[in-house]
Write an enzyme that holds these catalytic residues in place. Sequence first.
Site, PDB file in Angstrom:
ATOM      1  N   CYS A 190       0.786  -1.240   0.132  1.00  0.00           N
ATOM      2  CA  CYS A 190      -0.061  -0.186   0.165  1.00  0.00           C
ATOM      3  C   CYS A 190       0.732   1.289  -0.018  1.00  0.00           C
ATOM      4  O   CYS A 190       1.939   1.423   0.595  1.00  0.00           O
ATOM      5  CB  CYS A 190      -0.915  -0.024   1.289  1.00  0.00           C
ATOM      6  SG  CYS A 190      -2.102  -1.569   1.467  1.00  0.00           S
ATOM      7  N   GLY A 210       1.430  -1.017  -4.550  1.00  0.00           N
ATOM      8  CA  GLY A 210       0.180  -1.738  -4.770  1.00  0.00           C
ATOM      9  C   GLY A 210      -0.496  -1.631  -6.029  1.00  0.00           C
ATOM     10  O   GLY A 210      -0.851  -0.307  -6.447  1.00  0.00           O
ATOM     11  N   ASN A 215      -1.110   2.141   5.215  1.00  0.00           N
ATOM     12  CA  ASN A 215       0.012   1.464   4.782  1.00  0.00           C
ATOM     13  C   ASN A 215       0.575   0.886   6.168  1.00  0.00           C
ATOM     14  O   ASN A 215       1.051   1.417   7.044  1.00  0.00           O
ATOM     15  CB  ASN A 215       0.788   2.343   4.274  1.00  0.00           C
ATOM     16  CG  ASN A 215       2.123   1.690   3.782  1.00  0.00           C
ATOM     17  OD1 ASN A 215       3.156   2.412   3.704  1.00  0.00           O
ATOM     18  ND2 ASN A 215       2.166   0.614   3.679  1.00  0.00           N
ATOM     19  N   GLY A 216       0.654  -0.402   6.032  1.00  0.00           N
ATOM     20  CA  GLY A 216       1.286  -1.226   7.170  1.00  0.00           C
ATOM     21  C   GLY A 216       0.300  -2.465   7.599  1.00  0.00           C
ATOM     22  O   GLY A 216      -0.237  -2.944   6.806  1.00  0.00           O
ATOM     23  N   TYR A 221      14.613  -1.815  -1.453  1.00  0.00           N
ATOM     24  CA  TYR A 221      13.872  -2.531  -2.429  1.00  0.00           C
ATOM     25  C   TYR A 221      12.545  -1.404  -2.841  1.00  0.00           C
ATOM     26  O   TYR A 221      12.144  -1.281  -3.908  1.00  0.00           O
ATOM     27  CB  TYR A 221      13.486  -3.707  -2.109  1.00  0.00           C
ATOM     28  CG  TYR A 221      12.503  -4.393  -3.166  1.00  0.00           C
ATOM     29  CD1 TYR A 221      12.758  -4.358  -4.601  1.00  0.00           C
ATOM     30  CD2 TYR A 221      11.415  -4.889  -2.554  1.00  0.00           C
ATOM     31  CE1 TYR A 221      11.747  -4.943  -5.520  1.00  0.00           C
ATOM     32  CE2 TYR A 221      10.307  -5.497  -3.834  1.00  0.00           C
ATOM     33  CZ  TYR A 221      10.633  -5.563  -4.999  1.00  0.00           C
ATOM     34  OH  TYR A 221       9.563  -5.972  -5.884  1.00  0.00           O
TER      35      TYR A 221
END
Length: 485
Positions: A18, A44, A119-120, A259
């Site tokens: 996300c 995402g 997000n998480g 990354y």
Amino acid sequence: MTQLSTHPWDDDHLKEECGVFGIYGIDEAAAHTVLGLHALQHRGQEAAGIVAFDGHRFNAHRELGHVADHFSSGKVVERLKGYASIGHVRYSTTGETILRNVQPLFADLEVGGFALAHNGNLTNAYALRRDLVRRGSLFQSTTDTEVITHLMAAAGRGDVVERLTEALLQIEGAYSLVALAEDMVIGVRDPLGVRPLLMGKLGSATILASETCALDIIGATYVRDLDPGEIVVIDHSGVRSIKPFPKRQHRFCIFEYIYFARPDSSLEGYSVYEARKRIGAELARENGVPADVIVPVPDSGVPAALGYAQEAGIPFELGIIRNHYVGRTFIEPTDHIRHLGVRLKHNANRAKVDGKRVVLVDDSIVRGTTSKKIVEMVRAAGAKEVHMRISSPPTTHSCFYGIDTPERSKLLAAQHNVAEMAKIIGVDSLAFISIDGLYRAMGQPRRDPDKPQYCDACFTGEYPTTLTDQTDNSPRQLSLLTENA
Ligand code: SF4
């Protein structure tokens, strides 16, 4: 945001789960959000959603698929009227995807409408959900994020910010949140600051976004990263900051640098591109090997390979070319075709590897399946020797903070030592950057109690929070509803 179920792992790379974006105080807030989500699409690709507020109503559009697939139409954006808006992109898997899990989630609370993008990953969501269901909560989705809105509803008193704060004090894990209430955008970063969230300005508008590339795309300027444990409330009177949590040591996800994040983003004041190059240089210092050419595994291995090549004084060449036009809908009907699948995405550049001693630089090895195929491909193109250098330490543990990793038993490095991995992948030599080397490259002494540290749990198993749901073995019946994807 994570779907509370297991899902199959469809690739050999870790996947971000996300990206979030929010903007307050501008005409066409939703159109700006569409652009922001385009910039965050790498975080995402499974689904995207936007909710805008026009002073009276909330206007929402949520879809499965890419941002470009659903938010390019003028009609859709036109309908999303408002001067405040939030948006979300969600990760991609081959698992079942259902529209009711697409964010931003929306709830009609006693204090008004409330949209939430996350997000998480919360590490005590099952435990909280079970308790809330017992007390009468009716969940609409199977995501961990919805726990937050139910906790806000259950709070029973206070304004929207007080209720949100009360909810946050009960949750554990990693979360960067962007929320939209009536005439208000709210941003939150968890007390450890695991996932990124930053603030920008565009004229009198204030923006929240996962990465700076989402500010660049709308011409906004970067203001600052939110502090760990900070809540910012943006409304007509300006920006207000609240810090309700006891101060903890900062533990930003180091994999964002290796990354996940886009290389043209800066996070926590560091350029992601420069961080990758420094990690590549450190990798060369630690694990150099005589070679003729340094070849990145595209695309994320490119800056690390550049750093490696410059440090080693060995030519850098694009010895593997990526096909950017492979549709995400490619279906692999048989094992034979699946095996060929890697050639659909990558092809060896024979002119640059034939007869050469090649060092392949990649960012990580998860299951090892893609690495093995790439090595076979480079050998088939005539490489005399193939060495692999990885710009992260071995991934030995799963992530519970918002990155889609397979369970430990599926992680190659959790099952094999480096020599065994080299044999499985089929390389002449294999080496990873050490955890201390990684911290050195980031200019940070490791485990210094007085300095901010990183989350590095997928390499060390040292999780910086409790993992309540991992130690809870109660049955998890989440939903009886199957929905069309
Ligand atoms: Fe990042 Fe790994 Fe920590 Fe997950 S476990 S937050 S991927 S460093």
